[in-house]
Design a protein around this motif. Structure first.
Motif, PDB file in Angstrom:
ATOM      1  N   LEU A  27       2.073   6.347  -7.185  1.00  0.00           N
ATOM      2  CA  LEU A  27       0.669   6.454  -6.787  1.00  0.00           C
ATOM      3  C   LEU A  27      -0.197   6.977  -7.928  1.00  0.00           C
ATOM      4  O   LEU A  27      -1.379   6.621  -8.038  1.00  0.00           O
ATOM      5  N   ALA A  28       0.382   7.822  -8.765  1.00  0.00           N
ATOM      6  CA  ALA A  28      -0.362   8.378  -9.892  1.00  0.00           C
ATOM      7  C   ALA A  28      -0.552   7.364 -11.020  1.00  0.00           C
ATOM      8  O   ALA A  28      -1.326   7.616 -11.952  1.00  0.00           O
ATOM      9  N   ARG A  29       0.147   6.226 -10.925  1.00  0.00           N
ATOM     10  CA  ARG A  29       0.108   5.248 -12.005  1.00  0.00           C
ATOM     11  C   ARG A  29      -0.516   3.914 -11.585  1.00  0.00           C
ATOM     12  O   ARG A  29      -0.291   2.903 -12.235  1.00  0.00           O
ATOM     13  N   ILE A  30      -1.290   3.905 -10.504  1.00  0.00           N
ATOM     14  CA  ILE A  30      -1.894   2.642 -10.063  1.00  0.00           C
ATOM     15  C   ILE A  30      -3.418   2.640 -10.204  1.00  0.00           C
ATOM     16  O   ILE A  30      -4.117   1.916  -9.503  1.00  0.00           O
ATOM     17  N   ASP A  31      -3.917   3.447 -11.112  1.00  0.00           N
ATOM     18  CA  ASP A  31      -5.340   3.457 -11.404  1.00  0.00           C
ATOM     19  C   ASP A  31      -5.512   3.352 -12.928  1.00  0.00           C
ATOM     20  O   ASP A  31      -5.354   4.345 -13.631  1.00  0.00           O
TER      21      ASP A  31
ATOM     22  N   GLN B  26      -4.400  -1.949  -0.440  1.00  0.00           N
ATOM     23  CA  GLN B  26      -5.682  -1.373  -0.019  1.00  0.00           C
ATOM     24  C   GLN B  26      -6.697  -1.373  -1.151  1.00  0.00           C
ATOM     25  O   GLN B  26      -7.901  -1.413  -0.915  1.00  0.00           O
ATOM     26  N   ARG B  27      -6.204  -1.336  -2.389  1.00  0.00           N
ATOM     27  CA  ARG B  27      -7.121  -1.358  -3.526  1.00  0.00           C
ATOM     28  C   ARG B  27      -7.724  -2.736  -3.753  1.00  0.00           C
ATOM     29  O   ARG B  27      -8.713  -2.876  -4.478  1.00  0.00           O
ATOM     30  N   GLY B  28      -7.111  -3.762  -3.173  1.00  0.00           N
ATOM     31  CA  GLY B  28      -7.666  -5.105  -3.272  1.00  0.00           C
ATOM     32  C   GLY B  28      -7.717  -5.655  -4.677  1.00  0.00           C
ATOM     33  O   GLY B  28      -8.571  -6.493  -4.984  1.00  0.00           O
ATOM     34  N   ALA B  29      -6.812  -5.200  -5.536  1.00  0.00           N
ATOM     35  CA  ALA B  29      -6.841  -5.638  -6.931  1.00  0.00           C
ATOM     36  C   ALA B  29      -5.959  -6.861  -7.169  1.00  0.00           C
ATOM     37  O   ALA B  29      -5.878  -7.354  -8.294  1.00  0.00           O
ATOM     38  N   GLY B  30      -5.293  -7.338  -6.123  1.00  0.00           N
ATOM     39  CA  GLY B  30      -4.473  -8.533  -6.268  1.00  0.00           C
ATOM     40  C   GLY B  30      -3.142  -8.303  -6.946  1.00  0.00           C
ATOM     41  O   GLY B  30      -2.566  -9.246  -7.505  1.00  0.00           O
TER      42      GLY B  30
ATOM     43  N   ALA C 258       8.353  -4.506   4.897  1.00  0.00           N
ATOM     44  CA  ALA C 258       7.869  -4.665   3.529  1.00  0.00           C
ATOM     45  C   ALA C 258       6.944  -5.872   3.412  1.00  0.00           C
ATOM     46  O   ALA C 258       5.891  -5.808   2.765  1.00  0.00           O
ATOM     47  N   LEU C 259       7.317  -6.972   4.062  1.00  0.00           N
ATOM     48  CA  LEU C 259       6.462  -8.157   4.023  1.00  0.00           C
ATOM     49  C   LEU C 259       5.147  -7.909   4.743  1.00  0.00           C
ATOM     50  O   LEU C 259       4.084  -8.357   4.294  1.00  0.00           O
ATOM     51  N   ARG C 260       5.210  -7.193   5.879  1.00  0.00           N
ATOM     52  CA  ARG C 260       3.974  -6.883   6.608  1.00  0.00           C
ATOM     53  C   ARG C 260       3.060  -5.994   5.776  1.00  0.00           C
ATOM     54  O   ARG C 260       1.832  -6.064   5.884  1.00  0.00           O
ATOM     55  N   ALA C 261       3.641  -5.134   4.942  1.00  0.00           N
ATOM     56  CA  ALA C 261       2.838  -4.230   4.116  1.00  0.00           C
ATOM     57  C   ALA C 261       2.144  -4.964   2.983  1.00  0.00           C
ATOM     58  O   ALA C 261       1.186  -4.450   2.396  1.00  0.00           O
ATOM     59  N   GLY C 262       2.609  -6.178   2.676  1.00  0.00           N
ATOM     60  CA  GLY C 262       1.962  -6.951   1.619  1.00  0.00           C
ATOM     61  C   GLY C 262       2.868  -7.400   0.496  1.00  0.00           C
ATOM     62  O   GLY C 262       2.396  -8.006  -0.477  1.00  0.00           O
ATOM     63  N   ALA C 263       4.181  -7.125   0.595  1.00  0.00           N
ATOM     64  CA  ALA C 263       5.103  -7.584  -0.445  1.00  0.00           C
ATOM     65  C   ALA C 263       5.111  -9.113  -0.486  1.00  0.00           C
ATOM     66  O   ALA C 263       5.150  -9.768   0.544  1.00  0.00           O
ATOM     67  N   GLN C 264       5.072  -9.665  -1.683  1.00  0.00           N
ATOM     68  CA  GLN C 264       5.053 -11.118  -1.865  1.00  0.00           C
ATOM     69  C   GLN C 264       6.379 -11.650  -2.395  1.00  0.00           C
ATOM     70  O   GLN C 264       6.503 -12.838  -2.696  1.00  0.00           O
ATOM     71  N   GLY C 265       7.346 -10.767  -2.494  1.00  0.00           N
ATOM     72  CA  GLY C 265       8.681 -11.152  -2.930  1.00  0.00           C
ATOM     73  C   GLY C 265       9.670 -10.086  -2.513  1.00  0.00           C
ATOM     74  O   GLY C 265       9.288  -8.931  -2.245  1.00  0.00           O
ATOM     75  N   TYR C 266      10.942 -10.467  -2.441  1.00  0.00           N
ATOM     76  CA  TYR C 266      11.974  -9.523  -1.996  1.00  0.00           C
ATOM     77  C   TYR C 266      13.275  -9.944  -2.675  1.00  0.00           C
ATOM     78  O   TYR C 266      13.861 -10.968  -2.328  1.00  0.00           O
ATOM     79  N   VAL C 267      13.705  -9.163  -3.657  1.00  0.00           N
ATOM     80  CA  VAL C 267      14.917  -9.505  -4.400  1.00  0.00           C
ATOM     81  C   VAL C 267      15.939  -8.381  -4.260  1.00  0.00           C
ATOM     82  O   VAL C 267      15.583  -7.202  -4.196  1.00  0.00           O
ATOM     83  N   LEU C 268      17.193  -8.770  -4.200  1.00  0.00           N
ATOM     84  CA  LEU C 268      18.284  -7.805  -4.102  1.00  0.00           C
ATOM     85  C   LEU C 268      18.816  -7.480  -5.494  1.00  0.00           C
ATOM     86  O   LEU C 268      18.802  -8.329  -6.388  1.00  0.00           O
TER      87      LEU C 268
ATOM     88  N   GLU D 215       1.517  -0.607   0.272  1.00  0.00           N
ATOM     89  CA  GLU D 215       0.309  -0.517   1.099  1.00  0.00           C
ATOM     90  C   GLU D 215      -0.874   0.013   0.289  1.00  0.00           C
ATOM     91  O   GLU D 215      -2.001  -0.484   0.409  1.00  0.00           O
ATOM     92  N   ALA D 216      -0.613   1.021  -0.536  1.00  0.00           N
ATOM     93  CA  ALA D 216      -1.696   1.588  -1.350  1.00  0.00           C
ATOM     94  C   ALA D 216      -2.241   0.563  -2.334  1.00  0.00           C
ATOM     95  O   ALA D 216      -3.460   0.474  -2.547  1.00  0.00           O
TER      96      ALA D 216
END
Length: 218
Positions: free
Chosen positions: A47-51, A77-81, A99-109, A73-74
């Motif tokens: 969170l401290a590194r997303i601005d 919410q910033r809408g930065a794409g 995770a997908l509902r939160a907005g994840a666009q990929g899921y890798v193991l 989710e954070a």
């Protein structure tokens, strides 16, 4: 400069294990040469590194101070794409769908080598979703139209059904063998046939199918 480099100039890699962080960062750098990669080991550090928000984020789910879903989710919410990808060892529905509902666009193991993951990440530029094969199969099954149970279920023998039920309850091969008075080799053979019939490759997928068949509680 390549299209990949233009698409992702910056990336955030969040994982609490130093070795995993380094591996994920190396895959990102191999996929997008010249990308600026920032590392974090917890939700708070992330969170401290997303601005400003990164263009790409690879996020583990099991972090020491919470779930990576909070960070996804954070970012949303910033809408930065920011293109958010989960990189985890969890391949079950309880982690995948939130995770997908939160907005994840990929899921890798975390079961791939660096080059394979880098190739998967490069595919994003061409519109290919970064999904591990077992995750893609799970999603396809989840969204298949409902049909009558008699038509949908691949038939299992009574013994295979019992082995599947016990396996889904968390018993090991040895424990299943003890309960059913069989050898470990015999139980392993049943499991191989069950996996083949159900087109699954992991215990988690087999457990999901057992729940769908009403053999264990969902």
């Amino acid at each position: 400069m390549s299209d990949a480099a233009v698409a992702f100039a910056s990336a955030l890699v969040v994982d609490d294990l130093p070795g995993a962080r380094a591996w994920l960062a190396a895959a990102v750098e191999a996929a997008f040469p010249g990308i600026a990669v920032t590392l974090a080991g917890s939700v708070a550090e992330g969170l401290a590194r997303i601005d400003p928000p990164p263009a790409l984020a690879l996020v583990d789910l099991g972090l020491p101070d919470g779930s990576g879903i909070q960070l996804i989710e954070a970012l949303q919410q910033r809408g930065a794409g920011t293109f958010c990808i989960v990189a985890t060892v969890f391949d079950d529905d309880a982690h995948l769908f939130p995770a997908l509902r939160a907005g994840a666009q990929g899921y890798v193991l975390k079961d791939r080598d660096r080059d394979a993951l880098a190739a998967m990440l490069r595919g994003i530029v061409d519109g290919q979703p970064p999904l591990s094969a077992s995750i893609a199969r799970r999603l396809l099954r989840h969204f298949q139209p409902a049909v009558d149970a008699g038509e949908a279920q691949v038939p299992l023998t009574p013994r295979e059904t019992e082995v599947l039920r016990l396996t889904a309850k968390g018993l090991t091969v040895g424990e299943v063998a003890t309960v059913l008075a069989l050898s470990r080799h015999t139980v392993s053979g049943y499991l191989k046939d069950i996996y083949r019939k159900l087109s699954v490759g992991t215990r988690a997928e087999a457990t999901l199918e057992a729940a769908r068949r009403g053999l264990v509680a969902p």
